[in-house]
Design a protein around this motif. Structure first.
Motif, PDB file in Angstrom:
ATOM      1  N   LEU A  10     -40.992 -82.140   0.182  1.00 43.63           N
ATOM      2  CA  LEU A  10     -40.952 -81.270   1.360  1.00 43.63           C
ATOM      3  C   LEU A  10     -42.250 -80.486   1.463  1.00 43.63           C
ATOM      4  O   LEU A  10     -42.866 -80.179   0.436  1.00 43.63           O
ATOM      5  N   THR A  11     -42.629 -80.123   2.682  1.00 42.12           N
ATOM      6  CA  THR A  11     -43.706 -79.139   2.839  1.00 42.12           C
ATOM      7  C   THR A  11     -43.079 -77.865   3.402  1.00 42.12           C
ATOM      8  O   THR A  11     -42.253 -77.921   4.313  1.00 42.12           O
ATOM      9  N   ASP A  12     -43.427 -76.737   2.814  1.00 38.51           N
ATOM     10  CA  ASP A  12     -42.892 -75.437   3.258  1.00 38.51           C
ATOM     11  C   ASP A  12     -44.060 -74.586   3.729  1.00 38.51           C
ATOM     12  O   ASP A  12     -44.784 -74.013   2.905  1.00 38.51           O
ATOM     13  N   ASN A  13     -44.246 -74.515   5.043  1.00 41.62           N
ATOM     14  CA  ASN A  13     -45.380 -73.732   5.549  1.00 41.62           C
ATOM     15  C   ASN A  13     -44.951 -72.300   5.838  1.00 41.62           C
ATOM     16  O   ASN A  13     -44.646 -71.940   6.970  1.00 41.62           O
ATOM     17  N   ILE A  14     -44.986 -71.508   4.764  1.00 42.38           N
ATOM     18  CA  ILE A  14     -44.465 -70.139   4.823  1.00 42.38           C
ATOM     19  C   ILE A  14     -45.461 -69.170   5.446  1.00 42.38           C
ATOM     20  O   ILE A  14     -45.102 -68.039   5.743  1.00 42.38           O
ATOM     21  N   ILE A  15     -46.719 -69.616   5.636  1.00 39.65           N
ATOM     22  CA  ILE A  15     -47.701 -68.746   6.299  1.00 39.65           C
ATOM     23  C   ILE A  15     -48.160 -69.449   7.574  1.00 39.65           C
ATOM     24  O   ILE A  15     -48.648 -70.580   7.528  1.00 39.65           O
ATOM     25  N   ARG A  16     -47.950 -68.771   8.694  1.00 38.59           N
ATOM     26  CA  ARG A  16     -48.310 -69.374   9.988  1.00 38.59           C
ATOM     27  C   ARG A  16     -48.951 -68.323  10.882  1.00 38.59           C
ATOM     28  O   ARG A  16     -48.851 -67.116  10.608  1.00 38.59           O
ATOM     29  N   ALA A  17     -49.577 -68.784  11.958  1.00 38.72           N
ATOM     30  CA  ALA A  17     -50.111 -67.833  12.945  1.00 38.72           C
ATOM     31  C   ALA A  17     -48.943 -67.266  13.745  1.00 38.72           C
ATOM     32  O   ALA A  17     -47.997 -67.982  14.067  1.00 38.72           O
ATOM     33  N   GLU A  58     -53.599 -63.205  13.918  1.00 36.42           N
ATOM     34  CA  GLU A  58     -52.525 -62.481  13.238  1.00 36.42           C
ATOM     35  C   GLU A  58     -51.588 -63.509  12.596  1.00 36.42           C
ATOM     36  O   GLU A  58     -51.169 -64.473  13.261  1.00 36.42           O
ATOM     37  N   LEU A  59     -51.289 -63.290  11.326  1.00 35.42           N
ATOM     38  CA  LEU A  59     -50.482 -64.260  10.577  1.00 35.42           C
ATOM     39  C   LEU A  59     -49.133 -63.655  10.208  1.00 35.42           C
ATOM     40  O   LEU A  59     -48.993 -62.426  10.165  1.00 35.42           O
ATOM     41  N   ILE A  60     -48.179 -64.531   9.924  1.00 38.75           N
ATOM     42  CA  ILE A  60     -46.876 -64.054   9.457  1.00 38.75           C
ATOM     43  C   ILE A  60     -46.482 -64.794   8.177  1.00 38.75           C
ATOM     44  O   ILE A  60     -46.874 -65.950   7.970  1.00 38.75           O
ATOM     45  N   PRO A  92     -52.692 -61.524   2.060  1.00 35.42           N
ATOM     46  CA  PRO A  92     -52.411 -60.348   1.218  1.00 35.42           C
ATOM     47  C   PRO A  92     -51.788 -60.760  -0.112  1.00 35.42           C
ATOM     48  O   PRO A  92     -50.953 -61.663  -0.153  1.00 35.42           O
ATOM     49  N   ARG A  93     -52.210 -60.082  -1.165  1.00 37.04           N
ATOM     50  CA  ARG A  93     -51.647 -60.384  -2.495  1.00 37.04           C
ATOM     51  C   ARG A  93     -50.126 -60.188  -2.494  1.00 37.04           C
ATOM     52  O   ARG A  93     -49.396 -60.914  -3.161  1.00 37.04           O
ATOM     53  N   SER A  94     -49.651 -59.203  -1.733  1.00 32.81           N
ATOM     54  CA  SER A  94     -48.196 -58.964  -1.697  1.00 32.81           C
ATOM     55  C   SER A  94     -47.456 -60.200  -1.177  1.00 32.81           C
ATOM     56  O   SER A  94     -46.335 -60.482  -1.594  1.00 32.81           O
ATOM     57  N   TRP A  95     -48.064 -60.957  -0.269  1.00 29.06           N
ATOM     58  CA  TRP A  95     -47.428 -62.188   0.235  1.00 29.06           C
ATOM     59  C   TRP A  95     -47.369 -63.245  -0.872  1.00 29.06           C
ATOM     60  O   TRP A  95     -46.376 -63.949  -1.019  1.00 29.06           O
TER      61      TRP A  95
END
Ligand code: SF4
Length: 267
Positions: A10-17, A58-60, A92-95
């Protein structure tokens, strides 16, 4: 999301625009024909048309996708953030730590994290381990770095080797040059994925380069996975023709490189 990348499930794209699509920052020759940027140019596939250079949009972080990992019962391999570099300077490191928090509570799932920025990966993981009172990543978190040529081999592999993990791996794809003698670098890794470049105007990959990696892995009992010969392969000084346009059909590889192994690790 299901994928046709042979070394994962699977690919999990947890960071997106935030407004759709993805973003990343090109860093080395392996990025020149980035598949993710190409997909991002196409709104039909959900892209936002931004180039992978300049300033990020801006990313989420998809915290809901991360939260769901622990409820997945069927073991799967997840290639996390395949469309970007989760250890990019702009993330961000927190992400990164939220991602690791979600992985550690999902021991049935295997997470494969690949970066071209192993120094950020190292410092972020060290901070996460310290915050959690751990001295090593759990065995379901595999860490890898991309290797394209001798220069990136020398720069990145020694940094990756410092990350306390059960499985460290390289993705030598697209392989742009012969890596030469890799024996001194093999000690601290368990697995190498390798392959030639695919897509239009792919740069050549000489199958002798892949053969050399396979033979050295076999000598040192390291697992190796030849993903594809690519779209512009050469063998014995001649163009090597394949029916599959990515050169990803293992039955078309020369016999000596028909190898697709996974890490054989005793936890
Ligand atoms: S690091 Fe990966 S996703 Fe990012 S630009 Fe390079 S090839 Fe593309």
């Amino acid at each position: 999301m299901p994928t046709n990348i042979q070394w994962t499930d699977l690919t999990d794209n947890i960071i997106r625009a935030k407004d759709g699509g993805w973003w990343c920052q090109k860093i080395s020759p392996g990025c020149a024909k980035c598949y993710s940027e190409k997909l991002n140019q196409n709104t039909f596939f959900g892209g936002n048309k931004l180039p992978y250079s300049g300033q990020p949009p801006e990313l989420i972080l998809d915290t809901e996708a991360i939260r769901k990992w622990k409820f997945q019962k069927k073991p799967k391999k997840h290639f996390v953030a395949s469309m970007t570099d989760v250890f990019g300077e702009w993330v961000p490191r927190s992400w990164q730590h939220e991602m690791l928090d979600g992985m550690v509570v999902a021991p049935l799932q295997t997470f494969q994290i690949l970066t071209k920025r192993p120094s950020i990966m190292l410092s972020s993981i060290e901070a996460w381990l310290e915050a959690n009172g751990l001295d090593k990543l759990p065995n379901n978190i595999w860490v890898g770095t991309s290797i394209e040529n001798r220069q990136t081999l020398e720069q990145r592999s020694s940094i990756l080797a410092q990350i306390p993990a059960y499985v460290r791996f390289w993705s030598a794809e697209p392989l742009l040059k012969d890596l030469g003698d890799i024996s001194q670098f093999l000690q601290n890794i368990y697995w190498i994925i390798c392959g030639g470049e695919s897509g239009t105007n792919s740069r050549p990959c000489h199958l002798e380069w892949l053969l050399s990696i396979v033979q050295q892995c076999q000598s040192f009992q390291k697992s190796v996975f030849v993903k594809q010969v690519g779209a512009n392969p050469y063998f014995q000084q001649q163009q090597f023709k394949t029916r599959d346009k990515k050169g990803g059909d293992i039955s078309e590889f020369p016999l000596q490189i028909q190898v697709q192994e996974f890490p054989n690790v005793i936890y």
